[in-house]
Design a protein around this motif. Structure first.
Motif, PDB file in Angstrom:
ATOM      1  N   ALA A 183      -0.904  -3.184  11.922  1.00 45.59           N
ATOM      2  CA  ALA A 183      -1.922  -2.575  11.064  1.00 45.59           C
ATOM      3  C   ALA A 183      -3.262  -3.235  11.366  1.00 45.59           C
ATOM      4  O   ALA A 183      -3.389  -4.454  11.292  1.00 45.59           O
ATOM      5  N   HIS A 215       0.900  -2.856   2.359  1.00 45.89           N
ATOM      6  CA  HIS A 215       0.066  -3.920   2.890  1.00 45.89           C
ATOM      7  C   HIS A 215      -0.879  -4.504   1.840  1.00 45.89           C
ATOM      8  O   HIS A 215      -1.139  -3.894   0.798  1.00 45.89           O
ATOM      9  N   ARG A 219      -3.006  -0.284   1.668  1.00 52.13           N
ATOM     10  CA  ARG A 219      -2.556   0.866   2.469  1.00 52.13           C
ATOM     11  C   ARG A 219      -1.040   0.957   2.512  1.00 52.13           C
ATOM     12  O   ARG A 219      -0.322  -0.028   2.301  1.00 52.13           O
ATOM     13  N   MET A 221       1.789   2.373   5.457  1.00 52.39           N
ATOM     14  CA  MET A 221       1.841   2.747   6.869  1.00 52.39           C
ATOM     15  C   MET A 221       3.231   3.248   7.231  1.00 52.39           C
ATOM     16  O   MET A 221       4.234   2.644   6.837  1.00 52.39           O
ATOM     17  N   SER A 223       5.714   4.099  10.442  1.00 58.33           N
ATOM     18  CA  SER A 223       5.854   3.740  11.854  1.00 58.33           C
ATOM     19  C   SER A 223       7.115   4.349  12.427  1.00 58.33           C
ATOM     20  O   SER A 223       8.151   4.430  11.763  1.00 58.33           O
ATOM     21  N   SER A 228       2.205   4.838  14.803  1.00 56.17           N
ATOM     22  CA  SER A 228       2.095   4.635  13.365  1.00 56.17           C
ATOM     23  C   SER A 228       0.832   5.304  12.828  1.00 56.17           C
ATOM     24  O   SER A 228      -0.131   5.534  13.562  1.00 56.17           O
ATOM     25  N   SER A 230      -1.562   5.493   8.922  1.00 54.26           N
ATOM     26  CA  SER A 230      -1.733   4.833   7.630  1.00 54.26           C
ATOM     27  C   SER A 230      -2.418   5.739   6.617  1.00 54.26           C
ATOM     28  O   SER A 230      -3.232   6.597   6.974  1.00 54.26           O
ATOM     29  N   HIS A 232      -4.872   4.910   3.896  1.00 54.53           N
ATOM     30  CA  HIS A 232      -5.717   3.817   3.443  1.00 54.53           C
ATOM     31  C   HIS A 232      -6.071   3.979   1.956  1.00 54.53           C
ATOM     32  O   HIS A 232      -6.174   5.088   1.456  1.00 54.53           O
TER      33      HIS A 232
END
Length: 241
Positions: A183, A215, A219, A221, A223, A228, A230, A232
């Motif tokens: 990330a 995170h 965010r 994410m 994958s 990946s 995200s 946000h």
């Protein structure tokens, strides 16, 4: 609010839900250096393990009748049937210790008789609780502290996340990393507030998303082998679970 349970005297740091015959049970670990077993049908504590020398970092059910408690560089295994509400701590049935004996375990995940755990030095290890003297430390490591770990429910792979902003997928057979997803900071890359450390992750049942992670910068994410992407600013602050 559905229910509220009381018992710990400091912050709760970790939770784990029971499954199969233990689906009404809940485990909790705390900064008060205890682990408790809760019956969700009565919202009462039905078991307590005390006497740990540090805060409890992780707890989980493992095997048919055991529970695992991570504290410092050690995972203690207990027979759940021996855990009562008395002040006397039950005897451990096994202990899993770090190879270097001082790197603190940060998180763990269980599947059957196996425990996967990560430590402050970024390493992943997997151990069979029926053979606790021989944990396997996988090749490679996160560049910073590893903060979370999760078994795939069916495949022989494990996912980990760390404070290097990486999600790693590991193959259990080869004991090596097979995929790395990172990330990248949004906006000012040099800012120190809320970098995209990985604080939570789980495997996802979607073709275009193998692992979903939460995170520190808020965010989420997704994958997969294709890369990946995200979302946000899903949260205003860090995603912790």
């Amino acid at each position: 609010e559905v229910a509220r349970s009381y018992g710990h005297t400091a912050g709760v740091t970790t939770l784990a839900a029971g499954y199969n015959s233990r689906d009404a049970l809940l485990l909790s670990g705390s900064d008060d250096r205890t682990c408790r077993i809760w019956d969700t049908r009565t919202n009462k504590s039905v078991g307590k393990i005390s006497g740990f020398v540090d805060d409890v970092a992780a707890v989980d059910f493992v095997g048919e009748n055991s529970i695992a408690v991570a504290c410092g560089p050690t995972i203690c295994i207990y027979d759940q049937r021996s855990v009562g509400i008395s002040a006397q701590a039950p005897d451990t049935t096994a202990k899993i210790k770090q190879a270097d004996n001082d790197s603190e375990i940060m998180a763990m995940s269980t599947r059957g008789d196996f425990i996967a755990y990560v430590d402050e030095d970024g390493h992943l290890s997997v151990c069979d609780v029926t053979d606790p003297e021989n944990p396997a430390r996988f090749t490679g490591a996160h560049e910073e502290l590893a903060s979370c770990v999760c078994f795939h429910p069916e495949e022989a792979i494990v996912a980990t996340g760390g404070c290097d902003n990486q999600v790693r997928i590991w193959d259990i057979a080869s004991e090596e990393t097979v995929s790395i997803f990172k990330a990248h900071p949004v906006g000012d890359a040099n800012r120190l507030v809320n970098p995209p450390f990985v604080y939570a992750l789980d495997f996802a049942p979607y073709e275009d998303c193998t692992v979903v992670s939460g995170h520190a910068d808020g965010r989420m994410m997704c994958s997969s082998d294709d890369g990946s992407f995200s979302w946000h600013e899903c949260h205003g602050y860090s995603i912790s679970a």
